[in-house]
Design an enzyme around this catalytic site. Sequence first.
Site, mmCIF file in Angstrom:
data_model
loop_
_atom_site.group_PDB
_atom_site.id
_atom_site.type_symbol
_atom_site.label_atom_id
_atom_site.label_comp_id
_atom_site.label_asym_id
_atom_site.label_seq_id
_atom_site.Cartn_x
_atom_site.Cartn_y
_atom_site.Cartn_z
ATOM 1 N N LYS A 117 0.936 -1.246 0.175
ATOM 2 C CA LYS A 117 0.032 -0.090 -0.138
ATOM 3 C C LYS A 117 0.804 1.157 -0.195
ATOM 4 O O LYS A 117 2.331 1.068 0.345
ATOM 5 C CB LYS A 117 -0.891 0.012 1.223
ATOM 6 C CG LYS A 117 -2.206 0.884 1.121
ATOM 7 C CD LYS A 117 -3.188 0.182 0.349
ATOM 8 C CE LYS A 117 -4.570 0.766 0.513
ATOM 9 N NZ LYS A 117 -5.436 -0.340 0.335
HETATM 10 N N1 GLU Z 1 -7.233 0.131 -3.251
HETATM 11 C C1 GLU Z 1 -7.939 -1.313 -3.381
HETATM 12 C C2 GLU Z 1 -7.934 -2.019 -2.279
HETATM 13 O O1 GLU Z 1 -7.798 -1.815 -1.178
HETATM 14 C C3 GLU Z 1 -7.587 -1.913 -4.931
HETATM 15 C C4 GLU Z 1 -6.078 -2.169 -4.955
HETATM 16 C C5 GLU Z 1 -5.601 -2.879 -6.244
HETATM 17 O O2 GLU Z 1 -6.368 -2.888 -7.001
HETATM 18 O O3 GLU Z 1 -4.503 -3.067 -6.356
HETATM 19 O O4 GLU Z 1 -8.067 -3.307 -2.466
#
Ligand code: GLU
Length: 420
Positions: free
Chosen positions: A110
């Site tokens: 993240k």
């Molecule tokens: N931000 C989204 C999540 O928390 C998507 C992450 C992604 O598609 O890599 O799952």
Amino acid sequence: MIITEPVHTSPLTSARQQLAKCIDILGIDPGVHERLAYPDRVVQVNSPVRMDNGSTKMFSGYRVQHNNALGPYKGGLRFHPSVDIDEVTALAMLMSWKCSLVGLPYGGAKGGITVDPRQISVSELERLTRRFTADMILIFDPQKDIPAPDVNTSPREMAWIMDTWSVNKGYAAPGVVTGKPIAIGGSLGRFEATGRGVITMTDELLRFKGRQMVGTTMAIQGFGNVGSTAAMLGHQQGAKIVAVSDVFGGIYNPAGIDIPAAMLYSKANGSLAGFPDAETISNEDLLLLKVDVLVPAALEAVITDQNADRIKADFVVEGANGPITPAADAILEKKGIIVVPDILANAGGVVVSYFEWVQGMSQLFWSEEEVNDRLRRIMTRSFSQVANLVTTRDLSFRMAAYSIGVGRIAEALKVRGLYP
Ligand code: GLU
């Protein structure tokens, strides 16, 4: 009257508590627990940006790579004032469990920038996103670590990232991010994927409980990508959406809100505030409504030990990441409220991110029907694997989902071994 301040539970503390509980259930080796409790790599950059008035300002940005036992690191980037290492690390851990649970060949990561994008201009935001990307040029990579949208980021930001990375490398690299605009290799269905998954999981849970979507009352906190899509699809499938909210507050109509009209209103006015045919409701009170299904789809830690005993929904489906603290989870469990955890409920986004990455690598693009159909199959299969453990092992949905997600990573770590 005693006014109790909400207690701030650190997202990382919560994530580690949930992991420890799951390790206990699975009886996993303490060495593997140790490896999973820490991220593999934490990167902080401080990116200078030329502001519109000619001044220079530094912005802190982060990327936390939690674990890549199963494949390249994957996870979103959020632009929000509360972004810090602690929050991003917790969210990176959740991405590891999420990708593993739904069977994607990805690890968890993240990232984010500590900024309120509403307080800067679009050109400042673009310069910030591009400089952040340049500062992360060695971190992001189609084979190593692939960002995607998260809170306050969208296809527009992904396009800036793809362009900056590609220009610096000297070749077009669509695979470096997912959630891109369709024009540069985005996938049909990606934009709606997370909200679509939330509604698929709501539907599966209702069926599992012998109920049905038609006539189900829902309250949805958050009207960003996830909340607004879930509201729209829930509405289309016959649920009665009685309350929705955005950062400025919420609207409530016990007879059901006209969601298509609310979407148009919010687009035209920049907020739901003042929407006709509805009463005003605060974000806090929305959570306490007596509805069949509550969907927190905004930020983490909104249901805590301070309000959990006043939650009246039968089911909570976590559209956001980490909206319920572990203390609140225990209270909801005691009250018999079933929670579909984030790592299952909101996995639709990363599932279609994976489809986007695969389509880009194979240079072969699928129809929206094909994307949605494959998404539904992965989501329903994951739901039944979790529900099966709920029934046979008498676990909560969260611990059942964690057991599968964490268990697969533990197995991968075991067979890969520890280098050197
Ligand atoms: N931000 C989204 C999540 O928390 C998507 C992450 C992604 O598609 O890599 O799952």
